[in-house]
Design an enzyme around this catalytic site. Structure first.
Site, PDB file in Angstrom:
ATOM      1  CB  SER A 107      -0.950  -0.003   1.193  1.00 33.77           C
ATOM      2  OG  SER A 107      -0.244  -0.123   2.408  1.00 33.77           O
ATOM      3  CG  HIS A 120      -3.472  -0.553  -2.520  1.00 28.38           C
ATOM      4  ND1 HIS A 120      -3.958   0.734  -2.531  1.00 28.38           N
ATOM      5  CD2 HIS A 120      -3.293  -0.871  -1.216  1.00 28.38           C
ATOM      6  CE1 HIS A 120      -4.062   1.180  -1.290  1.00 28.38           C
ATOM      7  NE2 HIS A 120      -3.656   0.222  -0.477  1.00 28.38           N
ATOM      8  CE  LYS A 168      -7.394   1.282   0.510  1.00 32.69           C
ATOM      9  NZ  LYS A 168      -6.703   0.389   1.423  1.00 32.69           N
TER      10      LYS A 168
END
Ligand SMILES: *Cc1c(COP(=O)(O)O)cnc(C)c1O
Length: 383
Positions: free
Chosen positions: A183, A211, A239
């Protein structure tokens, strides 16, 4: 001042002296999600994790609004009680399909997913091997499990192997847990090597794809990008998927066990229907719009190429500056140029590695990426 207030004030003064105190800055975000209003200024954000800007498209908003109108704002209970809205099954099928697993389970958030998964699968007679740069919630989940946690050097499969050779025999089960895309560093874990290691030592592999989904592997995440067979693919809907929530993709027996045993699932209220509907609409775009999912990595690589940095492996590019004060100064300098690039300081990153963390999204204009790179080259790298 009460004793508690005095305790808080003293702790805060210590953080302040080390340039490590954090404060909340009121920030409004506008379509397509890259523009911010903060402190009376309009800033272009290179700090959001909404890599595909999927918090904003009409199809996603409309799905959420329709769900609110039809079903209300709250789920009313945990899913094992009465909160298991039909929208959940549709979302979990989409996740399992995208990740090529038999089944999936949605959690309240990514953080809750790791706490629940690791503490359900491991106990005091078990061993957890964790990459040293893994996200806080992997370490928290490992601690909550009560198992023995050993930390291996970042992306160092040989170190993980050594720890397994020395320790595996003393424990019942073993889990290797790592971010799939790190991250704060943006690099990929060697998932294929870790999967082979897990097989060789009778261990299970968990990768945290917070991610990765939407960004690498054609949008299908880090396990697919690396060609690895990962037992437990967890991640977040918060995200690139643009909304909120967490998930685990795994085999049917594992998902059934986690449904029964993960306390953060069993004892926590289901996500609101609108959030679930939005995530399904966003995943539909991720599964079908290949130009969209290719964009963040291409933009990040344009930035690293312009600065002669190692090519970006994901939408995240770190620029290490060392001490917290230097990172804060660089953030302020870029703010004066109209960019928000968050300084990341300990304890989020190890001491001495404070940095700027740039994140790229599909909607970032190429010209602005070029202007940002040129300012970084002139005013931060050459100083
Ligand atoms: C953000 C993040 C999480 C937490 O996900 P949330 O849905 O925001 O709780 C977990 N793991 C990693 C690697 C992350 O970056």
């Amino acid at each position: 001042m009460t004793d508690l207030d005095a305790f808080a004030a003293e702790k805060l003064a210590t953080l302040e002296a080390k340039h490590l105190k954090r404060t909340l800055a009121e920030t409004a975000r506008f379509e397509p999600g890259i523009w911010l209003a903060r402190g009376g200024r309009r800033l272009l954000s290179f700090s959001c994790n909404d890599y595909l800007n999927l918090s904003q498209p009409p199809a996603v908003k409309d799905a959420a609004i329709a769900a609110v109108r039809a079903f209300g704002v709250g789920a009313g209970a945990a899913r094992l009680v009465t909160g298991n809205h039909p929208l959940y099954g549709a979302l979990e099928s989409r996740l399992a399909q995208l990740k090529n697993t038999e089944a999936a389970l949605v959690f309240g958030s990514g953080y809750l997913a790791n706490l629940g998964i690791l503490s359900a699968l491991a106990g005091k007679n078990d061993l957890l091997l964790v990459d040293e740069l893994s996200h806080s919630c992997i370490l928290a989940g490992a601690a909550l499990s009560g198992g023995k946690t050993l930390v291996f050097r970042h992306n160092d499969t040989a170190h993980a192997e050594q720890l397994l050779k020395e320790n595996r025999a003393h424990y019942r089960h073993a889990i290797i847990a790592t971010d799939g895309v790190f991250s704060m560093d943006g690099d990929l874990a060697p998932l294929k090597d870790l999967a082979a290691l897990a097989r060789a030592h009778d261990a299970w592999l968990l990768s945290d794809d917070a991610h990765g989904i939407g960004v690498v592997g054609g949008g299908r995440g880090s396990a697919i990008a690396t060609g690895a067979n990962v037992d437990l693919q967890m991640g977040t809907l918060s995200k690139a998927v643009g909304g909120y929530g967490g998930y685990l993709c795994a085999s049917k027996p594992v998902i059934d066990l986690i449904t029964n045993r993960a306390r953060t699932f069993v004892y926590s209220t289901a996500l609101p229907p609108a959030v679930v509907a939005a995530a399904s609409a966003a995943l539909e775009l991720i599964a079908t719009d290949h130009a969209l999912t290719a964009a963040p990595l291409a933009k990040a690589q344009a930035f690293t190429a312009r600065l002669n940095l190692a090519p970006a492996q994901s939408a995240i590019v770190p620029l290490l500056l060392g001490d917290a004060e230097a990172a804060l100064k660089a953030q302020r300098l870029l703010e004066d140029e109209g960019f928000l690039v968050a300084a990341i300081r300990p304890p989020t990153v190890p001491p001495g590695t404070a940095r700027l963390r740039f994140t790229f999204t599909a909607a970032h204009p190429d010209a602005e990426i070029g202007r940002l790179a040129d300012i970084v080259a002139a005013k931060i790298l050459n100083h």
